[in-house]
Enzyme design. Structure first.
Site, PDB file in Angstrom:
ATOM      1  N   THR A   1       9.568   2.383   3.018  1.00 53.45           N
ATOM      2  CA  THR A   1       8.669   1.577   3.333  1.00 53.45           C
ATOM      3  C   THR A   1       8.430   0.359   3.832  1.00 53.45           C
ATOM      4  O   THR A   1      10.143  -0.362   3.401  1.00 53.45           O
ATOM      5  CB  THR A   1       7.709   1.897   2.492  1.00 53.45           C
ATOM      6  OG1 THR A   1       6.480   1.157   2.932  1.00 53.45           O
ATOM      7  CG2 THR A   1       7.470   0.649   1.010  1.00 53.45           C
ATOM      8  N   CYS A   2       7.485  -0.125   4.317  1.00 56.77           N
ATOM      9  CA  CYS A   2       7.981  -1.832   5.011  1.00 56.77           C
ATOM     10  C   CYS A   2       6.265  -2.227   5.360  1.00 56.77           C
ATOM     11  O   CYS A   2       5.202  -1.177   4.578  1.00 56.77           O
ATOM     12  CB  CYS A   2       8.978  -1.850   6.064  1.00 56.77           C
ATOM     13  SG  CYS A   2       8.614  -0.923   8.021  1.00 56.77           S
ATOM     14  N   GLY A   3       6.281  -2.669   6.417  1.00 57.63           N
ATOM     15  CA  GLY A   3       4.685  -2.717   6.703  1.00 57.63           C
ATOM     16  C   GLY A   3       3.971  -2.069   7.572  1.00 57.63           C
ATOM     17  O   GLY A   3       3.273  -1.404   7.781  1.00 57.63           O
TER      18      GLY A   3
ATOM     19  N   GLY B   1       6.901   0.989   9.169  1.00 54.55           N
ATOM     20  CA  GLY B   1       7.366   1.573   9.388  1.00 54.55           C
ATOM     21  C   GLY B   1       8.935   1.373  10.205  1.00 54.55           C
ATOM     22  O   GLY B   1       9.249   1.941  10.906  1.00 54.55           O
TER      23      GLY B   1
ATOM     24  N   TRP C   1       3.170  -0.248   4.254  1.00 55.01           N
ATOM     25  CA  TRP C   1       1.638  -0.619   4.162  1.00 55.01           C
ATOM     26  C   TRP C   1       0.602  -0.996   4.338  1.00 55.01           C
ATOM     27  O   TRP C   1      -0.523  -0.805   3.914  1.00 55.01           O
ATOM     28  CB  TRP C   1       2.367  -2.048   3.070  1.00 55.01           C
ATOM     29  CG  TRP C   1       1.548  -3.291   2.730  1.00 55.01           C
ATOM     30  CD1 TRP C   1       0.695  -3.774   3.650  1.00 55.01           C
ATOM     31  CD2 TRP C   1       1.112  -3.099   1.045  1.00 55.01           C
ATOM     32  NE1 TRP C   1      -0.305  -4.566   2.665  1.00 55.01           N
ATOM     33  CE2 TRP C   1      -0.060  -3.620   1.000  1.00 55.01           C
ATOM     34  CE3 TRP C   1       1.287  -2.163   0.274  1.00 55.01           C
ATOM     35  CZ2 TRP C   1      -0.781  -4.084   0.268  1.00 55.01           C
ATOM     36  CZ3 TRP C   1       0.020  -2.227  -0.731  1.00 55.01           C
ATOM     37  CH2 TRP C   1      -0.619  -3.201  -0.546  1.00 55.01           C
TER      38      TRP C   1
END
Length: 240
Positions: free
Chosen positions: A192-194, A196, A221
């Protein structure tokens, strides 16, 4: 974040790409958006796709030729792809797609899948954002989005996947990066990240070490943070 299968097929068809083509993806930063495009092709069923190691910066540093202008045909294809996407999302029929998609659900995680995993901890969730954003002490780039992370997540900032060239690190060095963060390569992982995008850089690094079916939490996120805290718990600098 992921476009619909119809929109993706229409855009790729307008670019003149077919299911029989081999696709090489690169970007201007070396490693940023290219891994996302690589993952999009794969999650929609096209495995004949690669990321150019180091992207345009490494190509330039190696002394290879650069185009000084954009051919008219390339400009027309780009405009046609944008138009095809808009036409599809407007509910109209775009020109017949020559590229056929086949969705690969094992590479794609939704909000509810992550929520379930927070409870059962079957997969290790790994976040590609900076440690400051992950810890909730640095702001998110999107207005109104708190920084922090999903409970149980480990942090491996995406720049740790490559050197200063930038070139993707060798498999043994990549393995050490994950292991040092407390991640077992013998157990299932989801990234995951901010929003995608940079999560796909982690997926690319894991692909190099032999983990070929790493799913991406596409909403990441930004989607998780927007949900009610009582149902979707978060670690943030406010203590929630």
């Amino acid at each position: 974040m992921l476009p619909s299968e119809e929109a993706f097929a229409a855009a790729v068809s307008a670019l003149g790409i077919t299911n029989h083509d081999k696709v090489i993806v690169y970007d201007g930063k070396g490693f940023f958006s290219a891994p996302r495009v690589w993952w999009m092709f794969r999650v929609l069923g096209h495995n004949e796709v690669w990321v150019l190691d180091g992207g345009l910066p490494q190509w330039r540093a190696s002394g290879y030729n650069l185009g000084s202008n954009c051919p008219d045909d390339t400009i027309l294809k780009s405009k046609a792809a944008n138009s095809a996407i808009q036409t599809t999302y407007n509910g109209e029929l775009a020109n017949a797609s020559t590229f056929q998609t086949e969705f690969q659900p094992q590479l794609f995680w939704t909000l509810e899948k992550v929520k379930y995993n927070v409870a059962v901890q079957a997969h290790q969730l790994v976040d590609a954002r900076s440690r400051g954003r992950f810890d909730g002490v640095e702001p998110e780039p999107r207005k109104g989005v708190r920084s922090g992370h999903i409970p149980g997540t480990k942090c491996v900032p995406f720049p740790e996947m490559f050197d200063g060239s930038p070139m993707l690190l060798p498999a043994d060095e990549l393995s050490k990066k994950f292991e040092q963060a407390g991640i077992s390569l013998d157990h299932p992982i989801v990234v995951t990240c901010g929003s995608g995008v940079t999560a796909c850089i982690l997926a690319l690094g894991l692909y190099r070490v032999g983990k070929h079916d790493i799913p991406v939490y596409d909403g990441s996120w930004t989607e998780w943070e927007a949900q009610p805290d009582i149902d979707y718990p978060k670690f943030t600098c406010t203590g929630s």
